[in-house]
Scaffold this motif. Structure first.
Motif, PDB file in Angstrom:
ATOM      1  N   ARG A   1       0.822  -1.200   0.000  1.00 56.26           N
ATOM      2  CA  ARG A   1       0.000   0.000   0.000  1.00 56.26           C
ATOM      3  C   ARG A   1       0.858   1.252   0.000  1.00 56.26           C
ATOM      4  O   ARG A   1       2.071   1.222   0.166  1.00 56.26           O
ATOM      5  N   CYS A   2       0.179   2.382  -0.162  1.00 56.57           N
ATOM      6  CA  CYS A   2       0.867   3.658  -0.340  1.00 56.57           C
ATOM      7  C   CYS A   2       1.730   4.026   0.853  1.00 56.57           C
ATOM      8  O   CYS A   2       2.811   4.601   0.694  1.00 56.57           O
ATOM      9  N   PHE A   3       1.288   3.721   2.069  1.00 53.00           N
ATOM     10  CA  PHE A   3       2.023   4.167   3.247  1.00 53.00           C
ATOM     11  C   PHE A   3       3.445   3.610   3.270  1.00 53.00           C
ATOM     12  O   PHE A   3       4.376   4.295   3.693  1.00 53.00           O
ATOM     13  N   THR A   4       3.625   2.373   2.825  1.00 51.57           N
ATOM     14  CA  THR A   4       4.974   1.812   2.779  1.00 51.57           C
ATOM     15  C   THR A   4       5.845   2.582   1.802  1.00 51.57           C
ATOM     16  O   THR A   4       7.023   2.874   2.082  1.00 51.57           O
ATOM     17  N   GLN A   5       5.308   2.939   0.641  1.00 47.47           N
ATOM     18  CA  GLN A   5       6.065   3.729  -0.323  1.00 47.47           C
ATOM     19  C   GLN A   5       6.462   5.075   0.281  1.00 47.47           C
ATOM     20  O   GLN A   5       7.597   5.540   0.112  1.00 47.47           O
ATOM     21  N   LEU A   6       5.528   5.693   0.989  1.00 47.45           N
ATOM     22  CA  LEU A   6       5.819   6.989   1.605  1.00 47.45           C
ATOM     23  C   LEU A   6       6.836   6.861   2.729  1.00 47.45           C
ATOM     24  O   LEU A   6       7.651   7.774   2.945  1.00 47.45           O
ATOM     25  N   THR A   7       6.804   5.741   3.444  1.00 50.64           N
ATOM     26  CA  THR A   7       7.774   5.522   4.517  1.00 50.64           C
ATOM     27  C   THR A   7       9.190   5.450   3.958  1.00 50.64           C
ATOM     28  O   THR A   7      10.140   5.971   4.560  1.00 50.64           O
ATOM     29  N   VAL A   8       9.350   4.814   2.810  1.00 53.36           N
ATOM     30  CA  VAL A   8      10.654   4.756   2.142  1.00 53.36           C
ATOM     31  C   VAL A   8      11.144   6.164   1.817  1.00 53.36           C
ATOM     32  O   VAL A   8      12.311   6.511   2.046  1.00 53.36           O
ATOM     33  N   VAL A   9      10.255   6.988   1.276  1.00 57.97           N
ATOM     34  CA  VAL A   9      10.633   8.367   0.935  1.00 57.97           C
ATOM     35  C   VAL A   9      11.010   9.140   2.193  1.00 57.97           C
ATOM     36  O   VAL A   9      12.055   9.808   2.242  1.00 57.97           O
ATOM     37  N   GLN A  10      10.167   9.061   3.217  1.00 62.91           N
ATOM     38  CA  GLN A  10      10.431   9.791   4.460  1.00 62.91           C
ATOM     39  C   GLN A  10      11.726   9.339   5.105  1.00 62.91           C
ATOM     40  O   GLN A  10      12.505  10.159   5.630  1.00 62.91           O
ATOM     41  N   TYR A  11      11.998   8.046   5.067  1.00 61.33           N
ATOM     42  CA  TYR A  11      13.233   7.505   5.644  1.00 61.33           C
ATOM     43  C   TYR A  11      14.456   8.103   4.937  1.00 61.33           C
ATOM     44  O   TYR A  11      15.421   8.529   5.585  1.00 61.33           O
TER      45      TYR A  11
END
Length: 320
Positions: A265-275
């Motif tokens: 889902r999208c949240f995992t993709q966003l977590t990668v970016v934020q990390y």
């Protein structure tokens, strides 16, 4: 809710052209509440009925036979809620692009520097690159994967209108050193170059952000896909992504354990970016958290539809 990464199941297209007022009446006849029909008409004029249909898809009733969705809406569905989701997704796309830009620039600089330590033109010599750049068992014969990358890169250099490319071509010849060559690569080409690089180069870049070389390679591919969705105005918030970044296997405070479905889902993709924004000290670490906190208060949906776990906003990655 089917959001499988492709185009959601659509209503049958009309047999004849429909005026915007007719589209509004069609939505109303199917059970959508439209408080301001004139506003809805203005929105449809500039946004397109079928683009918005991806945002009202979760509100369509399930068919009694279990085969997809019907054309009627669940009770309480409103056009205002659909537009709130659409506007949230627009903010999300803008934030993703704003953060991915400096990540891409950092990766260009880091990869160019590490390959340049081997040779100024290491990227043009398969013998100096990693094993995937060469035919198995050969010390210098380029692999098909490397040939395809090199052809693409040569075309990018040939078509470039950058002043530094013209200056280098005029004074030094056609071969760009790697620290200049990375500046004409798009994300896809840069990601491919990373995978073609020697393991020691991959390990330096990945180790610098606390990842394995395989993890960073998968993250670069995932972020390329994410950037394409954002740049081409694709729906993002409730999409199921076909490329899932490899996450740390052991317990990690920034990556709570999730199943395969949650990680797509999208949240995992966003977590990668934020990390990476934090690990590389680039971009604006407050941007994505602020956008996620603006998830609209709408009927039947909340931020969990993006794959966000309970208490996500209290995790160190998102709160500090």
């Amino acid at each position: 809710m089917r959001t499988d990464g492709g185009v959601p199941e659509r209503e049958r297209p009309p047999k004849v052209f429909q005026a915007y007022s007719e589209q509004v009446r069609l939505l109303q006849s199917r059970g959508m509440q439209v408080a301001d029909p004139a506003r809805a008409e203005r929105v449809l004029r500039t946004t397109n009925y079928y683009r918005l249909s991806g945002y009202w898809y979760p509100y369509r009733r399930r068919r009694l036979d279990g085969e997809g969705r019907s054309n009627t809406f669940l009770e309480g569905t409103s056009f205002d809620d659909v537009m709130a989701l659409y506007e949230f997704d627009a903010r999300l796309r803008a934030a993703v692009l704003a953060d991915l830009g400096p990540i891409e620039l950092a990766m260009r600089a880091l990869l160019g520097h590490e390959l340049g330590r081997i040779d100024p033109c290491a990227h043009l010599e398969p013998r100096l690159m990693g094993p995937s750049a060469r035919v198995q068992g050969s010390a210098a014969e380029p692999s098909q994967q490397y040939r395809r990358w090199l052809e693409r890169h040569a075309e990018d250099v040939r078509c470039s209108r950058e002043d530094f490319v013209a200056h280098h071509r005029e004074h030094y010849g056609s071969k760009l050193p790697i620290w200049a060559a990375v500046e004409v690569m798009d994300w896809g080409s840069l990601s491919a170059l990373y995978r073609l690089s020697p393991f020691k180069v991959q390990n330096v870049l990945a180790g610098g952000v606390g990842l394995s070389s395989a993890q960073l390679g998968s993250w670069l591919k995932s972020m390329n896909m994410l950037r394409n969705y954002a740049a081409h105005q694709g729906r993002m918030y409730n999409r199921v992504y076909t490329l899932v970044p490899k996450l740390p296997r052991s317990a990690h405070p920034d990556f709570p354990a999730g199943g395969k479905d949650e990680n797509a889902r999208c949240f995992t993709q966003l977590t990668v970016v934020q990390y990476l924004v934090r690990a590389l000290s680039v971009g604006n670490a407050r941007l994505l958290p602020a956008v996620l906190r603006s998830f609209p208060s709408v009927a039947r949906l909340d931020i969990a539809s993006m794959g966000a776990p309970d208490g996500w906003e209290c995790q160190p990655l998102w709160s500090s």
